[in-house]
Scaffold this motif. Structure first.
Motif, PDB file in Angstrom:
ATOM      1  N   GLU A  61       2.328 -29.486  -1.953  1.00  0.00           N
ATOM      2  CA  GLU A  61       1.410 -28.352  -1.655  1.00  0.00           C
ATOM      3  C   GLU A  61       1.601 -28.018  -0.739  1.00  0.00           C
ATOM      4  O   GLU A  61       1.528 -26.453   0.483  1.00  0.00           O
ATOM      5  CB  GLU A  61      -0.285 -28.566  -2.823  1.00  0.00           C
ATOM      6  CG  GLU A  61       0.056 -28.610  -4.641  1.00  0.00           C
ATOM      7  CD  GLU A  61      -1.955 -28.493  -5.136  1.00  0.00           C
ATOM      8  OE1 GLU A  61      -2.998 -28.494  -3.433  1.00  0.00           O
ATOM      9  OE2 GLU A  61      -1.773 -28.516  -6.240  1.00  0.00           O
ATOM     10  N   LEU A  62       1.091 -29.393  -0.389  1.00  0.00           N
ATOM     11  CA  LEU A  62       0.641 -29.049   1.675  1.00  0.00           C
ATOM     12  C   LEU A  62       2.192 -28.464   2.400  1.00  0.00           C
ATOM     13  O   LEU A  62       2.551 -27.691   2.680  1.00  0.00           O
ATOM     14  CB  LEU A  62       0.939 -30.753   1.753  1.00  0.00           C
ATOM     15  CG  LEU A  62      -0.648 -30.711   1.883  1.00  0.00           C
ATOM     16  CD1 LEU A  62      -0.526 -32.101   2.841  1.00  0.00           C
ATOM     17  CD2 LEU A  62      -1.389 -30.281   3.159  1.00  0.00           C
ATOM     18  N   MET A  63       3.518 -29.116   1.687  1.00  0.00           N
ATOM     19  CA  MET A  63       4.628 -29.093   2.336  1.00  0.00           C
ATOM     20  C   MET A  63       5.386 -27.268   2.148  1.00  0.00           C
ATOM     21  O   MET A  63       5.603 -26.580   2.732  1.00  0.00           O
ATOM     22  CB  MET A  63       5.945 -29.494   1.465  1.00  0.00           C
ATOM     23  CG  MET A  63       5.982 -31.327   1.792  1.00  0.00           C
ATOM     24  SD  MET A  63       6.138 -31.132   3.365  1.00  0.00           S
ATOM     25  CE  MET A  63       7.174 -31.146   4.206  1.00  0.00           C
ATOM     26  N   SER A  64       4.879 -27.034   0.573  1.00  0.00           N
ATOM     27  CA  SER A  64       4.714 -25.395  -0.004  1.00  0.00           C
ATOM     28  C   SER A  64       3.723 -24.629   1.258  1.00  0.00           C
ATOM     29  O   SER A  64       4.350 -23.672   1.421  1.00  0.00           O
ATOM     30  CB  SER A  64       4.467 -25.428  -0.911  1.00  0.00           C
ATOM     31  OG  SER A  64       4.193 -24.132  -1.200  1.00  0.00           O
ATOM     32  N   SER A  65       2.987 -24.729   1.482  1.00  0.00           N
ATOM     33  CA  SER A  65       2.257 -24.377   2.533  1.00  0.00           C
ATOM     34  C   SER A  65       2.618 -23.940   4.073  1.00  0.00           C
ATOM     35  O   SER A  65       2.987 -23.479   4.627  1.00  0.00           O
ATOM     36  CB  SER A  65       0.536 -24.521   2.432  1.00  0.00           C
ATOM     37  OG  SER A  65      -0.107 -24.160   1.046  1.00  0.00           O
TER      38      SER A  65
END
Length: 79
Positions: A23-27
């Motif tokens: 999720e962090l990498m996508s954000s």
């Protein structure tokens, strides 16, 4: 005195940790795209108010990007 809330330590291979990292990498990726779009708008703007709004937008997005990057690094330090 305020106490900080500590998240439970997540181990390598932990599904919750992996999901949070995804999720962090996508954000991060999405925020990077928004920064590039804001720079594009800034580079084509000619009105002073619009230029100023792009400057604020870029600064806000960079602050968000730095936060997300810091969270990814913190998550990786847990391993």
């Amino acid at each position: 005195m305020a106490q900080s809330v500590r998240k439970p330590a997540l181990r390598r291979g932990d599904p919750a940790r992996e999901e949070e990292r995804r999720e962090l990498m996508s954000s991060l990726s999405h925020t990077r795209t928004l920064i590039n779009q804001a720079y594009g708008g800034f580079n084509t703007a000619s009105d002073a108010d619009l230029i100023e709004s792009y400057v604020f937008e870029i600064n806000a997005l960079q602050a968000r990007y730095n936060y997300l990057l810091r969270r990814v690094k913190e998550l990786e330090e847990l391993t």
